[in-house]
Write a protein that holds these residues in place. Structure first.
Motif, PDB file in Angstrom:
ATOM      1  N   HIS A  52       0.859  -1.187   0.000  1.00 37.91           N
ATOM      2  CA  HIS A  52       0.000   0.000   0.000  1.00 37.91           C
ATOM      3  C   HIS A  52       0.893   1.235   0.000  1.00 37.91           C
ATOM      4  N   HIS A  54       0.724   5.731   1.028  1.00 36.95           N
ATOM      5  CA  HIS A  54      -0.044   6.848   1.590  1.00 36.95           C
ATOM      6  C   HIS A  54       0.240   8.071   0.712  1.00 36.95           C
ATOM      7  N   GLU A  59       5.250   8.127   6.668  1.00 41.04           N
ATOM      8  CA  GLU A  59       4.828   7.268   7.767  1.00 41.04           C
ATOM      9  C   GLU A  59       6.062   6.837   8.556  1.00 41.04           C
ATOM     10  N   PHE A  61       7.958   4.572  11.443  1.00 37.41           N
ATOM     11  CA  PHE A  61       7.950   3.311  12.191  1.00 37.41           C
ATOM     12  C   PHE A  61       9.072   3.364  13.217  1.00 37.41           C
ATOM     13  N   ASN A 113      -4.564   2.790   7.656  1.00 39.77           N
ATOM     14  CA  ASN A 113      -3.359   1.959   7.721  1.00 39.77           C
ATOM     15  C   ASN A 113      -3.062   1.235   6.416  1.00 39.77           C
TER      16      ASN A 113
HETATM   17 NI    NI Z   1       1.755   2.291   5.566  1.00 35.67          NI
END
Ligand code: NI
Length: 129
Positions: A52, A54, A59, A61, A113
């Motif tokens: 996927h 965004h 994003e 992590f 998500n």
């Molecule tokens: Ni993601």
């Protein structure tokens, strides 16, 4: 009567391990704090996620326990406990954890998500713990 003593607040720090101990399911991020429009979420993951992207945001992590692998179309990165990685906006990615990983995500409020697609891995948004 009001003075500095009677109006004193009790402030509470946020403990990642305590928050993570409150649930055991995978791929269901829980919001633990907000900073401006951004949310801090803790999540447990195990196994494979779905590709996927965004479109509107990076994003972040931050791995707290375990080793996270993030595949991108042109390579991958291993992120160990105590390390972080930022997936840039618009870059396709697929998180993977051979064994359970506990981590924190930082992203703007309202981010889905699974990015631009909705599927069985799409989690409830704005789930506070
Ligand atoms: Ni993601």
């Amino acid at each position: 009567m009001s003075d500095a003593t009677t109006t004193r607040q009790s402030y509470q720090s946020i403990n990642f391990a305590d928050k993570l101990a409150r649930f055991t399911d995978h791929w269901q991020p829980r919001v633990i704090a907000e900073m401006n429009d951004y949310q801090f979420k803790v999540v447990r993951i195990e196994g494979d996620f779905l590709w996927h992207e965004h479109a509107d945001t990076d994003e972040t992590f931050i791995v707290l326990e375990g080793e996270l692998r993030i595949d991108m179309r042109d390579g991958f990165v291993l992120v160990s406990a105590g390390e972080m990685f930022v997936v840039p906006k618009g870059v396709e990615h697929k998180p993977y954890a051979e064994r359970e990983v506990k981590m924190m995500l930082i992203e703007p409020r309202g981010v889905i998500n699974t990015g631009g697609e909705t599927n069985e891995r799409t989690s409830v948004n704005d789930m506070w713990i």
